[in-house]
Design an enzyme around this catalytic site. Structure first.
Site, PDB file in Angstrom:
ATOM      1  N   CYS A 175       1.194  -1.207  -0.007  1.00 56.25           N
ATOM      2  CA  CYS A 175      -0.021   0.090   0.296  1.00 56.25           C
ATOM      3  C   CYS A 175       1.161   1.540   0.317  1.00 56.25           C
ATOM      4  O   CYS A 175       0.076   2.263   0.309  1.00 56.25           O
ATOM      5  CB  CYS A 175      -0.741   0.016   1.157  1.00 56.25           C
ATOM      6  SG  CYS A 175      -2.191  -1.442   1.051  1.00 56.25           S
ATOM      7  N   SER A 176       2.557   1.041   0.161  1.00 61.70           N
ATOM      8  CA  SER A 176       3.021   3.173   0.553  1.00 61.70           C
ATOM      9  C   SER A 176       3.623   2.220  -0.539  1.00 61.70           C
ATOM     10  O   SER A 176       4.570   3.649  -0.879  1.00 61.70           O
ATOM     11  CB  SER A 176       3.780   2.075   1.345  1.00 61.70           C
ATOM     12  OG  SER A 176       3.394   2.290   2.811  1.00 61.70           O
TER      13      SER A 176
END
Ligand code: COA
Length: 373
Positions: free
Chosen positions: A156-157
């Site tokens: 997700c980063s």
């Protein structure tokens, strides 16, 4: 050294919406089929009966109201419960490249650029359609871009880690114009048959153009600084990998070949990690919470974002200070904070400072402090 700037952004939104009610109806039909098929084993106590899902729970626990998907039929078919994508030949663009191109073209148009201006493509997202050649290199070719491309995965980063890599290269002069693209086919990695997580994800693609501020063709945001951090955790994990065939159970279907998480733990551990990360990044940059006009946070859970906003600002964020898009898009992994940025940044005025922050598996967290030029 050059000053990097975000000069354009773009979002590809798939054509199909699945509302919570539609999702729950098909999930509950699947559960009824499963329980009927396993009635004897359930009665004998050998198999656990599955429980129904509920729209009320989904909205209350996450804030999600609907999600976009590339294929709705396969996901909602209670005898299947995952998307159906056609087989593509090696000579045509892959699915990720196809959706990435839509987002890239929108971002380039916003920046007043064409593909040939680009000399770096980073495809930064949670899942790659294949091991190699890199998806980024396929996108580079489709764009008619020069230079080079590579894939990176920080779950997700990925978007903020990709922005840091691109901004650093623009700053040092090794590239002039980068595109960071996040094609997220999350419907492929989600276990739609698991009540604890079946509502979490949606498909999308986002892109940002990063180039020298002095070369910007129009409105842009100066990238003042970036900060990335990771800390190992098993609480969000997907064990699908290239060694799968070689292990004792080979290609047998296993739950851990899809996204898995311990949601409660993630919530409890990631919220303080992200709030501390943003606080340290801001302090290092000599900026105070009141300097921030807006935060574009990762879009996983509304309460999570409310907590982070409150911790960072020391008060409840006001309307417009921390826009959420997760009610419409659900969690789109790396793309969430960029959808929020893309949809809610036109009204920023010269000198307004904002922060893009994404976080998730790893654990990982990345933040980008930007200023409207
Ligand atoms: N429908 C109805 N009930 C459900 C349900 C569903 N779909 N899923 C779970 N439940 C039940 C559980 O069985 C549990 O029941 P119990 O209390 O009787 O045991 C109860 O609801 C609470 O479940 P829990 O999983 O603890 O819910 P939660 O409040 O933690 O919310 C998440 C779940 C996933 C929404 C939440 O933990 C979350 O968002 N965490 C952050 C995760 C994240 O961001 N991950 C992505 C990576 S960035």
């Amino acid at each position: 050294m050059y000053t990097p700037a975000i000069t354009g952004s773009g979002v590809f939104t798939p054509p199909n919406v699945i509302t919570n009610d539609e999702l729950v109806e098909s999930f509950n039909a699947y559960v009824d089929l499963y329980n009927a098929e396993n009635a004897e084993a359930i009665a004998a106590g050998e198999v656990e009966a599955k429980a129904h899902s509920s729209s009320e729970f989904i909205f209350k626990a996450s804030g999600i109201e609907q999600r976009y998907v590339l294929d709705k039929e396969g996901v909602l078919d209670p005898t299947r419960m995952y998307p159906k994508f056609r087989q593509r030949s090696d000579d045509e663009p892959g699915l990720m490249t196809e959706i990435a191109m839509d987002a890239c073209n929108k971002a380039l148009a916003a920046a007043g650029r064409v593909g040939a201006d680009v000399d770096l493509v980073i495809c930064a997202c949670s899942n790659m359609e294949r091991a190699y050649p890199a998806i980024a290199i396929e996108i580079q070719q489709a764009l008619g871009a020069g230079g080079f491309g590579f894939d990176m995965n920080v779950a997700c980063s990925s978007a903020t880690f990709g922005i840091q890599a691109a901004a650093d290269m623009v700053r040092s002069g090794s590239v002039k114009c980068a595109i960071v693209v996040n094609p997220e086919v999350t419907s492929g990695h989600l276990e739609w048959r698991d009540r604890d997580c079946h509502f979490i994800f949606g498909d999308v693609a986002t892109a940002v153009v990063i180039e020298r501020a002095e070369d910007a063709q129009g409105d842009h945001f100066i990238v003042h600084s970036t900060r990335c951090a990771t800390e190992f955790s098993n609480n969000i994990r997907n064990n699908l990998g290239f060694l799968r065939r070689n292990r004792p159970d080979g290609l047998a279907e296993r739950r851990d070949m899809q996204f898995m998480q311990n949601g409660r733990k993630v919530f409890k551990e990631v919220v303080p990690m992200v709030a501390a990360h943003i606080h340290e990044h801001m302090t290092e940059e000599g900026r105070k919470p009141e300097d921030l006009r807006r935060m574009w946070l990762h879009q996983a859970n509304k309460s999570m974002n409310d907590f982070i906003g409150r911790k960072v600002l020391g008060r409840m964020p006001e309307e417009g200070e921390q826009p959420n898009i997760l009610q419409d898009y659900a969690n789109t992994s790396s793309a969430g904070s960029i959808i929020a940025f893309s949809k809610y940044s036109d009204d920023m005025e010269k000198g307004d400072v904002g922060l893009i922050c994404s976080f998730g598996a790893g654990y990982s967290v990345g933040s980008v402090i930007i200023e409207k030029a």
